[in-house]
Motif scaffolding. Structure first.
Motif, PDB file in Angstrom:
ATOM      1  N   ARG A 103      52.635  19.476  81.306  1.00  0.00           N
ATOM      2  CA  ARG A 103      53.500  20.666  81.282  1.00  0.00           C
ATOM      3  C   ARG A 103      52.936  21.767  82.184  1.00  0.00           C
ATOM      4  O   ARG A 103      53.668  22.471  82.872  1.00  0.00           O
ATOM      5  CB  ARG A 103      53.586  21.236  79.865  1.00  0.00           C
ATOM      6  CG  ARG A 103      54.299  20.364  78.880  1.00  0.00           C
ATOM      7  CD  ARG A 103      54.317  21.088  77.539  1.00  0.00           C
ATOM      8  NE  ARG A 103      54.920  20.260  76.519  1.00  0.00           N
ATOM      9  CZ  ARG A 103      55.018  20.635  75.245  1.00  0.00           C
ATOM     10  NH1 ARG A 103      54.556  21.806  74.854  1.00  0.00           N
ATOM     11  NH2 ARG A 103      55.588  19.845  74.368  1.00  0.00           N
ATOM     12  N   PHE A 104      51.617  21.939  82.113  1.00  0.00           N
ATOM     13  CA  PHE A 104      50.984  22.989  82.920  1.00  0.00           C
ATOM     14  C   PHE A 104      50.988  22.599  84.393  1.00  0.00           C
ATOM     15  O   PHE A 104      51.261  23.420  85.266  1.00  0.00           O
ATOM     16  CB  PHE A 104      49.550  23.238  82.420  1.00  0.00           C
ATOM     17  CG  PHE A 104      49.505  23.869  81.043  1.00  0.00           C
ATOM     18  CD1 PHE A 104      49.589  25.239  80.900  1.00  0.00           C
ATOM     19  CD2 PHE A 104      49.407  23.079  79.899  1.00  0.00           C
ATOM     20  CE1 PHE A 104      49.561  25.826  79.638  1.00  0.00           C
ATOM     21  CE2 PHE A 104      49.381  23.648  78.636  1.00  0.00           C
ATOM     22  CZ  PHE A 104      49.456  25.023  78.503  1.00  0.00           C
ATOM     23  N   GLU A 105      50.700  21.301  84.631  1.00  0.00           N
ATOM     24  CA  GLU A 105      50.679  20.823  86.021  1.00  0.00           C
ATOM     25  C   GLU A 105      52.048  21.015  86.657  1.00  0.00           C
ATOM     26  O   GLU A 105      52.174  21.510  87.773  1.00  0.00           O
ATOM     27  CB  GLU A 105      50.276  19.343  86.065  1.00  0.00           C
ATOM     28  CG  GLU A 105      48.757  19.168  85.966  1.00  0.00           C
ATOM     29  CD  GLU A 105      48.357  17.770  85.480  1.00  0.00           C
ATOM     30  OE1 GLU A 105      49.216  16.864  85.479  1.00  0.00           O
ATOM     31  OE2 GLU A 105      47.181  17.615  85.081  1.00  0.00           O
ATOM     32  N   LYS A 106      53.096  20.653  85.905  1.00  0.00           N
ATOM     33  CA  LYS A 106      54.464  20.745  86.437  1.00  0.00           C
ATOM     34  C   LYS A 106      54.805  22.188  86.812  1.00  0.00           C
ATOM     35  O   LYS A 106      55.482  22.445  87.811  1.00  0.00           O
ATOM     36  CB  LYS A 106      55.446  20.227  85.371  1.00  0.00           C
ATOM     37  CG  LYS A 106      56.812  19.957  85.891  1.00  0.00           C
ATOM     38  CD  LYS A 106      57.673  19.240  84.870  1.00  0.00           C
ATOM     39  CE  LYS A 106      59.127  19.417  85.258  1.00  0.00           C
ATOM     40  NZ  LYS A 106      60.011  19.526  84.146  1.00  0.00           N
ATOM     41  N   ALA A 107      54.321  23.128  86.009  1.00  0.00           N
ATOM     42  CA  ALA A 107      54.629  24.549  86.269  1.00  0.00           C
ATOM     43  C   ALA A 107      53.661  25.174  87.268  1.00  0.00           C
ATOM     44  O   ALA A 107      53.812  26.348  87.623  1.00  0.00           O
ATOM     45  CB  ALA A 107      54.587  25.326  84.962  1.00  0.00           C
ATOM     46  N   GLY A 108      52.679  24.389  87.706  1.00  0.00           N
ATOM     47  CA  GLY A 108      51.688  24.941  88.632  1.00  0.00           C
ATOM     48  C   GLY A 108      50.781  25.969  87.961  1.00  0.00           C
ATOM     49  O   GLY A 108      50.239  26.859  88.610  1.00  0.00           O
ATOM     50  N   PHE A 109      50.630  25.849  86.673  1.00  0.00           N
ATOM     51  CA  PHE A 109      49.777  26.788  85.909  1.00  0.00           C
ATOM     52  C   PHE A 109      48.396  26.157  85.759  1.00  0.00           C
ATOM     53  O   PHE A 109      48.248  25.096  85.127  1.00  0.00           O
ATOM     54  CB  PHE A 109      50.413  27.031  84.527  1.00  0.00           C
ATOM     55  CG  PHE A 109      49.715  28.080  83.693  1.00  0.00           C
ATOM     56  CD1 PHE A 109      50.298  29.325  83.490  1.00  0.00           C
ATOM     57  CD2 PHE A 109      48.489  27.823  83.086  1.00  0.00           C
ATOM     58  CE1 PHE A 109      49.670  30.294  82.713  1.00  0.00           C
ATOM     59  CE2 PHE A 109      47.845  28.777  82.317  1.00  0.00           C
ATOM     60  CZ  PHE A 109      48.442  30.020  82.130  1.00  0.00           C
ATOM     61  N   GLU A 110      47.408  26.799  86.355  1.00  0.00           N
ATOM     62  CA  GLU A 110      46.065  26.209  86.328  1.00  0.00           C
ATOM     63  C   GLU A 110      45.358  26.547  85.018  1.00  0.00           C
ATOM     64  O   GLU A 110      45.181  27.729  84.692  1.00  0.00           O
ATOM     65  CB  GLU A 110      45.256  26.759  87.510  1.00  0.00           C
ATOM     66  CG  GLU A 110      44.140  25.825  87.896  1.00  0.00           C
ATOM     67  CD  GLU A 110      43.413  26.305  89.152  1.00  0.00           C
ATOM     68  OE1 GLU A 110      42.179  26.287  89.139  1.00  0.00           O
ATOM     69  OE2 GLU A 110      44.101  26.712  90.119  1.00  0.00           O
ATOM     70  N   VAL A 111      45.014  25.519  84.265  1.00  0.00           N
ATOM     71  CA  VAL A 111      44.291  25.765  83.010  1.00  0.00           C
ATOM     72  C   VAL A 111      42.782  25.622  83.240  1.00  0.00           C
ATOM     73  O   VAL A 111      42.352  24.996  84.213  1.00  0.00           O
ATOM     74  CB  VAL A 111      44.743  24.792  81.869  1.00  0.00           C
ATOM     75  CG1 VAL A 111      46.141  25.136  81.392  1.00  0.00           C
ATOM     76  CG2 VAL A 111      44.618  23.346  82.282  1.00  0.00           C
TER      77      VAL A 111
END
Ligand SMILES: NC(=O)C1=CN([C@@H]2O[C@H](COP(=O)(O)OP(=O)(O)OC[C@H]3O[C@@H](n4cnc5c(N)ncnc54)[C@H](O)[C@@H]3O)[C@@H](O)[C@H]2O)C=CC1
Ligand SMILES: O=C(OP(=O)(O)O)[C@H](O)COP(=O)(O)O
Length: 334
Positions: A61-69
């Motif tokens: 989900r984070f990868e798809k949104a380009g949100f770096e965790v």
């Protein structure tokens, strides 16, 4: 030394506890977990809080949104001394083995059973019980509210009865609405009475009703006294009790609406009212029976308890030292 704290479950309670931890000089917030990259995740990042995926399954989900965790919960657990588990009720018990494996202490919330932790906690009532413990449960918002006022008069209580009028959902929660009904908890007692007894030894019965409001809970409390008390005595005791405030209808506090407006007027973050609000006019004594009515801001009253629980678990301060530090840092009035 600063205790390193992580928050697993960054929702209503988790984000408020994270904020409170950031305000403590003896604690450091190492990160929070999220299951998805929603606005709360972006806001946390803006505030400089490292955001971790709650588990590997949520990473796409984070990868798809380009949100770096910053990693996953497992990585966060390697960074911290203690985790605040503010995941939805019941999930904390399932998470406990993860914390045990990581050798990390944990604070659980009121949606967990008492057996999930070693101690059920309300700072002013039983701080000492949490000293040095690894697993502590901060009891639910209603139980915290009941415990704060009943603990102040516990030596006078023969038997307490309380009717809990519970808010249907939190203001940000659209999953449970719209609602237009009164829903009794038909199991008597409701969980609140037995839960108070996990913290203080009082005789108590409770019933509970959910009503269509989001602002606060309200409790109608009746106590059979074993020692005489006057109305003035009770007012004096509550005035001397930390995290309990008296409000007067005479001054315009007619309902929970004005209590929340009061918190807004204080410019409290998220209009938090950490203190239990007792209506002064409602305090009355008839023979050996004491009555009072109080309101509980469900989103925030347990927040200071989480901070104090951490101090107790790491034996960083005595009871009153911790309570005073927490109160000062959050602007709690007394
Ligand atoms: N909201 C309230 O009035 C109060 C709630 N509590 C207790 O606090 C705990 C948390 O409740 P709330 O903050 O209201 O819930 P919430 O639903 O607002 O927040 C829970 C958060 O955990 C996240 N989450 C879901 N699954 C997860 C997982 N597998 N791993 C990590 N995070 C996950 C959710 O996305 C959400 O952000 C519960 O035990 C509840 O009973 C205690 C006092 C008051
Ligand atoms: O967890 C809470 O609310 P919720 O389970 O209705 O979201 C609050 O702590 C109120 O719970 P309580 O009425 O069980 O004390």
């Amino acid at each position: 030394m600063k205790v390193k704290v992580g928050v697993n479950g960054y929702g209503t309670i988790g984000k408020r506890v994270a904020y409170a931890v950031m305000r403590q000089k003896d604690m450091r917030l190492m990160g929070v977990t999220k299951t998805k990259p929603d606005f709360e995740a972006y806001r946390a990042k803006e505030l400089g809080i490292p955001v971790y995926a709650a588990s590997e399954e949520f990473l796409p989900r984070f990868e798809k949104a380009g949100f770096e965790v910053a990693g996953t919960l497992g990585d966060l657990l390697e960074e911290v001394d203690v985790v605040i588990d503010a995941t939805p009720g019941g999930m904390g018990a399932k998470n406990r083995p993860l914390y045990e494996k990581a050798g990390v202490k944990a604070v659980f919330e009121g949606g967990e059973k008492a057996s999930t932790a070693e101690v059920s906690f309300v700072a002013q009532a039983n701080y000492e019980k949490a000293l040095g413990r690894d697993y502590v449960r901060v009891v639910s918002c209603n139980t915290t509210g009941l415990t704060r006022t009943l603990n102040a008069i516990k030596d006078y209580i023969d038997y307490a009865y309380a009717v809990m009028i519970r808010r249907a959902a939190d203001p940000d929660d659209s999953r449970r609405g719209p609602v237009n009904a009164i829903k009794p908890t038909v199991e008597v007692p409701s969980h609140h009475g037995p839960d108070v007894q996990t913290v203080i030894p009082v005789n108590i019965e409770t019933t509970a009703f959910v009503v269509p409001t989001t602002l606060m809970h309200v409790h109608s409390v009746m106590v059979e006294l074993k020692e005489p008390l006057t109305r003035e005595d009770v007012i004096d005791i509550f005035e001397d009790t930390t995290r309990v405030l008296l409000f007067e209808k005479e001054r315009g506090f007619e309902s929970t609406a004005q209590l929340i407006e009061f918190a807004r007027d204080l410019h409290r973050e998220w209009n938090n009212l950490y203190e239990i609000a007792v209506w002064k006019e409602s305090i009355s004594v008839k023979g050996n029976r004491l009555f009072y009515i109080q309101a509980v801001h469900q989103e925030s009253d347990v927040v200071p308890e989480n901070v104090d629980a951490i101090r107790a678990m790491f034996e960083m301060a005595g009871k009153w030292e911790s309570i005073k530090k927490t109160n000062k840092s959050l602007g709690i009035l007394k």
